[in-house]
Design a protein around this motif. Structure first.
Motif, mmCIF file in Angstrom:
data_model
loop_
_atom_site.group_PDB
_atom_site.id
_atom_site.type_symbol
_atom_site.label_atom_id
_atom_site.label_comp_id
_atom_site.label_asym_id
_atom_site.label_seq_id
_atom_site.Cartn_x
_atom_site.Cartn_y
_atom_site.Cartn_z
ATOM 1 N N MET A 1 -23.753 1.915 -34.632
ATOM 2 C CA MET A 1 -24.924 2.667 -33.952
ATOM 3 C C MET A 1 -24.858 2.299 -32.543
ATOM 4 N N ILE A 2 -25.108 3.415 -31.701
ATOM 5 C CA ILE A 2 -25.394 3.306 -30.351
ATOM 6 C C ILE A 2 -26.592 3.894 -30.296
ATOM 7 N N ARG A 3 -27.339 2.971 -29.221
ATOM 8 C CA ARG A 3 -28.867 2.900 -29.067
ATOM 9 C C ARG A 3 -29.038 2.525 -27.680
ATOM 10 N N PRO A 4 -30.476 2.790 -27.052
ATOM 11 C CA PRO A 4 -30.880 2.107 -26.026
ATOM 12 C C PRO A 4 -30.870 0.665 -26.144
ATOM 13 N N THR A 5 -30.607 -0.120 -25.059
ATOM 14 C CA THR A 5 -30.524 -1.645 -25.183
ATOM 15 C C THR A 5 -31.891 -1.874 -25.284
ATOM 16 N N LYS A 6 -32.116 -3.164 -26.073
ATOM 17 C CA LYS A 6 -33.306 -3.788 -26.229
ATOM 18 C C LYS A 6 -33.347 -5.151 -25.721
ATOM 19 N N PRO A 7 -34.526 -5.700 -25.359
ATOM 20 C CA PRO A 7 -34.277 -7.108 -24.424
ATOM 21 C C PRO A 7 -33.784 -8.197 -25.420
ATOM 22 N N GLU A 8 -33.901 -8.120 -26.780
ATOM 23 C CA GLU A 8 -33.183 -9.001 -27.702
ATOM 24 C C GLU A 8 -31.586 -8.961 -27.577
ATOM 25 N N ASP A 9 -31.131 -7.988 -27.020
ATOM 26 C CA ASP A 9 -29.792 -7.880 -27.070
ATOM 27 C C ASP A 9 -28.991 -8.588 -25.800
ATOM 28 N N PHE A 47 -29.894 2.857 -16.633
ATOM 29 C CA PHE A 47 -30.122 2.597 -18.131
ATOM 30 C C PHE A 47 -29.048 1.686 -18.739
ATOM 31 N N TRP A 48 -29.362 1.174 -19.774
ATOM 32 C CA TRP A 48 -28.497 0.323 -20.495
ATOM 33 C C TRP A 48 -28.111 0.982 -21.944
ATOM 34 N N ILE A 49 -27.155 0.796 -22.403
ATOM 35 C CA ILE A 49 -26.914 1.327 -23.714
ATOM 36 C C ILE A 49 -26.098 0.518 -24.586
ATOM 37 N N THR A 50 -26.400 0.287 -25.748
ATOM 38 C CA THR A 50 -25.779 -0.927 -26.711
ATOM 39 C C THR A 50 -25.111 -0.336 -28.018
ATOM 40 N N ASP A 51 -23.717 -0.941 -28.043
ATOM 41 C CA ASP A 51 -23.269 -0.396 -29.478
ATOM 42 C C ASP A 51 -23.471 -1.555 -30.425
ATOM 43 N N VAL A 59 -21.953 -5.277 -29.930
ATOM 44 C CA VAL A 59 -20.558 -5.426 -29.659
ATOM 45 C C VAL A 59 -19.929 -4.779 -28.609
ATOM 46 N N GLY A 60 -21.039 -4.019 -27.909
ATOM 47 C CA GLY A 60 -20.573 -2.975 -26.773
ATOM 48 C C GLY A 60 -21.652 -2.785 -25.974
ATOM 49 N N VAL A 61 -21.401 -2.615 -24.434
ATOM 50 C CA VAL A 61 -22.556 -2.191 -23.583
ATOM 51 C C VAL A 61 -21.942 -1.276 -22.572
ATOM 52 N N ALA A 62 -22.963 -0.740 -22.260
ATOM 53 C CA ALA A 62 -22.491 0.565 -21.152
ATOM 54 C C ALA A 62 -24.086 0.322 -20.167
ATOM 55 N N TYR A 63 -23.555 0.322 -18.794
ATOM 56 C CA TYR A 63 -24.638 0.225 -17.861
ATOM 57 C C TYR A 63 -24.364 1.233 -16.981
ATOM 58 N N CYS A 64 -25.528 2.172 -16.429
ATOM 59 C CA CYS A 64 -25.304 3.309 -15.528
ATOM 60 C C CYS A 64 -26.461 3.482 -14.724
ATOM 61 N N GLU A 65 -26.022 3.775 -13.230
ATOM 62 C CA GLU A 65 -27.141 4.019 -12.477
ATOM 63 C C GLU A 65 -26.976 5.135 -11.372
#
Length: 156
Positions: A1-9, A47-51, A59-65
């Motif tokens: 599941m891909i979703r916006p990153t949460k602080p707990e990630d 924005f940050w995205i978490t897999d 298990v995955g991350v993307a960061y875009c600005e």
């Protein structure tokens, strides 16, 4: 599941960066970037995205600005999948999610930078429809060129 990153990630995402070979100063910078993001201490609109895997967590991350002083040009600063989850198409799906998020925000173009020596990474971007736009010789260190890839998201 891909979703916006949460602080707990955050801790798990720093671990992802560690497993793919980030250096200590890069890990420290990543931790600060995440803290600034969740603390609202940023002067842009990144924005940050978490897999997220149901069994293994993040298990995955993307960061875009956004690129400053441009009209809807964005820079993918980080995309990473934990090594034990690579080769499953997760990176392509994560990149596609980033692209779709940017399109929804009116994003016009996405730039990605990588080392010239990262052949696998360069092939990944080409496979995902990115074109090599520039090479800056000796950018990182002597002999370590930077390659910039580009993909138009919304042609206006």
């Amino acid at each position: 599941m891909i979703r916006p990153t949460k602080p707990e990630d955050a801790v798990a995402l720093i671990d992802v960066a560690n497993t793919i070979g980030f250096q200590p100063h890069e890990i420290e910078a990543l931790g600060k970037m995440l803290a600034d993001y969740f603390g609202g201490n940023t002067d842009s609109d990144p924005f940050w995205i978490t897999d997220f895997d149901d069994k293994d967590g993040p298990v995955g991350v993307a960061y875009c600005e956004p690129e400053r002083m441009t009209e809807q040009t964005w820079n993918l600063q980080l995309i990473a999948i934990r090594p034990d989850h690579q080769g499953q198409g997760r990176g392509g799906k994560l990149l596609h999610y980033v692209e779709e998020t940017l399109k929804a925000r009116g994003g016009r173009m996405l730039l990605v930078e990588t080392l010239a020596s990262f052949e696998r990474t360069r092939k990944f971007y080409a496979k995902c429809g990115y074109e090599e736009e520039a090479r800056i010789r000796d950018f990182y260190t002597a002999g370590a060129d930077k390659i910039v890839f580009r993909k138009v998201l919304n042609a206006a």
